[in-house]
Motif scaffolding. Sequence first.
Motif, PDB file in Angstrom:
ATOM      1  N   ASN A  54      53.320  -5.624  39.184  1.00 58.69           N
ATOM      2  CA  ASN A  54      52.625  -5.315  37.936  1.00 58.69           C
ATOM      3  C   ASN A  54      51.391  -6.189  37.717  1.00 58.69           C
ATOM      4  N   LEU A  55      51.479  -7.444  38.087  1.00 51.64           N
ATOM      5  CA  LEU A  55      50.352  -8.358  37.887  1.00 51.64           C
ATOM      6  C   LEU A  55      49.170  -8.030  38.786  1.00 51.64           C
ATOM      7  N   GLN A  56      49.409  -7.203  39.809  1.00 55.85           N
ATOM      8  CA  GLN A  56      48.336  -6.848  40.742  1.00 55.85           C
ATOM      9  C   GLN A  56      48.084  -5.347  40.774  1.00 55.85           C
ATOM     10  N   SER A  57      48.545  -4.661  39.747  1.00 54.72           N
ATOM     11  CA  SER A  57      48.368  -3.210  39.648  1.00 54.72           C
ATOM     12  C   SER A  57      47.309  -2.867  38.618  1.00 54.72           C
ATOM     13  N   THR A  58      46.335  -2.079  39.020  1.00 62.69           N
ATOM     14  CA  THR A  58      45.300  -1.651  38.079  1.00 62.69           C
ATOM     15  C   THR A  58      45.909  -0.867  36.918  1.00 62.69           C
ATOM     16  N   LYS A  59      46.846   0.002  37.221  1.00 59.90           N
ATOM     17  CA  LYS A  59      47.470   0.821  36.184  1.00 59.90           C
ATOM     18  C   LYS A  59      48.266  -0.027  35.196  1.00 59.90           C
ATOM     19  N   ALA A  60      49.021  -1.005  35.695  1.00 62.18           N
ATOM     20  CA  ALA A  60      49.885  -1.800  34.831  1.00 62.18           C
ATOM     21  C   ALA A  60      49.123  -2.884  34.086  1.00 62.18           C
ATOM     22  N   ASP A  64      48.213  -0.873  44.300  1.00 63.59           N
ATOM     23  CA  ASP A  64      47.834   0.367  43.623  1.00 63.59           C
ATOM     24  C   ASP A  64      48.375   1.598  44.348  1.00 63.59           C
ATOM     25  N   GLN A  65      48.800   1.424  45.595  1.00 63.82           N
ATOM     26  CA  GLN A  65      49.358   2.537  46.361  1.00 63.82           C
ATOM     27  C   GLN A  65      50.876   2.668  46.172  1.00 63.82           C
ATOM     28  N   ILE A  66      51.495   1.727  45.464  1.00 67.37           N
ATOM     29  CA  ILE A  66      52.940   1.786  45.264  1.00 67.37           C
ATOM     30  C   ILE A  66      53.273   2.832  44.203  1.00 67.37           C
ATOM     31  N   LYS A  67      54.166   3.733  44.553  1.00 69.84           N
ATOM     32  CA  LYS A  67      54.601   4.792  43.635  1.00 69.84           C
ATOM     33  C   LYS A  67      55.812   4.339  42.826  1.00 69.84           C
ATOM     34  N   SER A  68      56.740   3.649  43.493  1.00 69.17           N
ATOM     35  CA  SER A  68      57.934   3.186  42.794  1.00 69.17           C
ATOM     36  C   SER A  68      58.492   1.941  43.462  1.00 69.17           C
ATOM     37  N   LEU A  69      59.194   1.141  42.662  1.00 71.93           N
ATOM     38  CA  LEU A  69      59.867  -0.066  43.153  1.00 71.93           C
ATOM     39  C   LEU A  69      61.232  -0.114  42.474  1.00 71.93           C
ATOM     40  N   THR A  70      62.283  -0.097  43.286  1.00 72.21           N
ATOM     41  CA  THR A  70      63.637  -0.002  42.746  1.00 72.21           C
ATOM     42  C   THR A  70      64.512  -1.116  43.308  1.00 72.21           C
ATOM     43  N   GLY A  71      65.259  -1.763  42.430  1.00 76.16           N
ATOM     44  CA  GLY A  71      66.205  -2.779  42.852  1.00 76.16           C
ATOM     45  C   GLY A  71      67.609  -2.229  42.951  1.00 76.16           C
ATOM     46  N   SER A  72      68.399  -2.764  43.877  1.00 78.68           N
ATOM     47  CA  SER A  72      69.806  -2.381  44.029  1.00 78.68           C
ATOM     48  C   SER A  72      70.565  -3.589  44.567  1.00 78.68           C
ATOM     49  N   SER A  97      52.662   5.931  47.426  1.00 80.37           N
ATOM     50  CA  SER A  97      52.115   7.262  47.163  1.00 80.37           C
ATOM     51  C   SER A  97      51.243   7.732  48.315  1.00 80.37           C
ATOM     52  N   SER A  98      50.685   6.789  49.049  1.00 76.41           N
ATOM     53  CA  SER A  98      49.897   7.082  50.251  1.00 76.41           C
ATOM     54  C   SER A  98      50.149   5.955  51.242  1.00 76.41           C
ATOM     55  N   PRO A  99      50.031   6.224  52.540  1.00 71.76           N
ATOM     56  CA  PRO A  99      50.356   5.206  53.540  1.00 71.76           C
ATOM     57  C   PRO A  99      49.502   3.947  53.390  1.00 71.76           C
ATOM     58  N   TYR A 100      50.152   2.811  53.581  1.00 73.12           N
ATOM     59  CA  TYR A 100      49.449   1.524  53.530  1.00 73.12           C
ATOM     60  C   TYR A 100      49.884   0.716  54.752  1.00 73.12           C
ATOM     61  N   SER A 101      49.004   0.626  55.732  1.00 68.36           N
ATOM     62  CA  SER A 101      49.361   0.033  57.026  1.00 68.36           C
ATOM     63  C   SER A 101      49.611  -1.472  56.955  1.00 68.36           C
ATOM     64  N   ASP A 102      48.941  -2.152  56.048  1.00 64.89           N
ATOM     65  CA  ASP A 102      49.061  -3.609  55.982  1.00 64.89           C
ATOM     66  C   ASP A 102      50.126  -4.043  54.967  1.00 64.89           C
ATOM     67  N   TRP A 103      51.234  -3.330  54.925  1.00 70.47           N
ATOM     68  CA  TRP A 103      52.258  -3.609  53.924  1.00 70.47           C
ATOM     69  C   TRP A 103      52.895  -4.983  54.092  1.00 70.47           C
ATOM     70  N   ARG A 104      52.831  -5.535  55.289  1.00 71.26           N
ATOM     71  CA  ARG A 104      53.411  -6.873  55.500  1.00 71.26           C
ATOM     72  C   ARG A 104      52.643  -7.961  54.755  1.00 71.26           C
ATOM     73  N   ALA A 105      51.417  -7.669  54.357  1.00 69.30           N
ATOM     74  CA  ALA A 105      50.620  -8.654  53.623  1.00 69.30           C
ATOM     75  C   ALA A 105      50.959  -8.687  52.139  1.00 69.30           C
ATOM     76  N   LEU A 106      51.778  -7.744  51.672  1.00 72.43           N
ATOM     77  CA  LEU A 106      52.114  -7.676  50.252  1.00 72.43           C
ATOM     78  C   LEU A 106      53.262  -8.629  49.902  1.00 72.43           C
ATOM     79  N   PHE A 107      53.396  -8.891  48.619  1.00 73.19           N
ATOM     80  CA  PHE A 107      54.468  -9.719  48.063  1.00 73.19           C
ATOM     81  C   PHE A 107      54.494 -11.116  48.679  1.00 73.19           C
TER      82      PHE A 107
END
Length: 366
Positions: free
Chosen positions: A184-190, A215-223, A234-244
């Motif tokens: 959320n802290l890095q989302s334009t929408k949020a 901004d490409q994340i559609k959903s984040l769910t905990g379990s 929502s669309s492919p993001y190749s550099d996903w390892r750089a997130l979080f």
Amino acid sequence: MKRRIGTGAVAALTVVLSMSACSGSSSKSGSPTTSGGAAATGSTAASSTASSTASTAASTTSAGPADQSPARANTECDKAPDTCNTGTATKGGHFAYVLEKDIQDWDVLTNAGNTFETLEALDPVYPNVFEAQPDLTYKLAADWFLSAQETSTTPQTIVYKINPKAVWEDGSPLNADDFTLTWNLQSTKACGGAAADAPANAPTYCDPASTSGYDQIKSLTGSNNGRTVTVVFSSPYSDWRALFGPIMPAHIAAKHGGGPHGTGTRAQLSAVTTFFSTTVPTWSAGPYLIKSFQKTTAVTEVPNPTWAGAQGPYLDTLVFRIITDATAEPPALANNEVQAINPQPEVDLVKSVQSQKGVVYHEGAG
């Protein structure tokens, strides 16, 4: 954190004081490095490696005579950057590493706080999913995560499994709420995106250093009680390892203006950003805790007693010494006021280092 600094063509000089009684560890979590004082000689051309050097390299400066051998260039790490710092580590000691700028903003997710120096000082504090290696590949940060895998490409889905031993210093578990807050802290929408794009009458923008991927994340769910996190794009993001990386503490944010479970309105998230920006962290999910900050002088860190990583922390004290005049760094090294420096390699500075006894230096792209 160090992953956020992009590598460039600028040269860098990394110098480490070698003491005959030194021993050390080089990874963020405290995996062993070269004993005998070459603790941080593997700081390579990659911009990330200086913080690996300072994060957990151990240097026992109170025992044994100083190494009087001539300065030598480190060439081992040019050939094997990921393994040149391996060896036996010994607990104890003090290590001081130079930051060339004072810390003005403590929130590394923002444009103002995402500086090399702040990232260096907070690298031992915040968790992240992957760590950039000296050869610029990614490695899972196993002290915090059991796995992080792409389980589907249509839509792209990443499943993160958090190590059950991973906790913040107050015992709160690292969990899905922390992922939600970091997103959320890095989302334009949020959170509104960059402050430069905000209307003059809307001061509730978090001003993230980057929204790429988030901004490409559609959903984040905990379990699994928050220990498993599923992210769908929502669309492919190749550099996903750089997130979080870094991951921020949602339970702290909730006490300082944020909503529950890492959520919040733009105003709430903006309040959280202001708190993180202006507050020296007393929390940590890493191997070290910040003990004190003296503006323009130093950040002092000590072992985090709740750290449950496989190894380390090895140091009794880790100090990030603030020296804004690069010409003052070699004298500080010579006087053993610091044990490692990472300045831009000006000719006179390089010559000064090469004239010293008991140092190991490395020149490369920074």
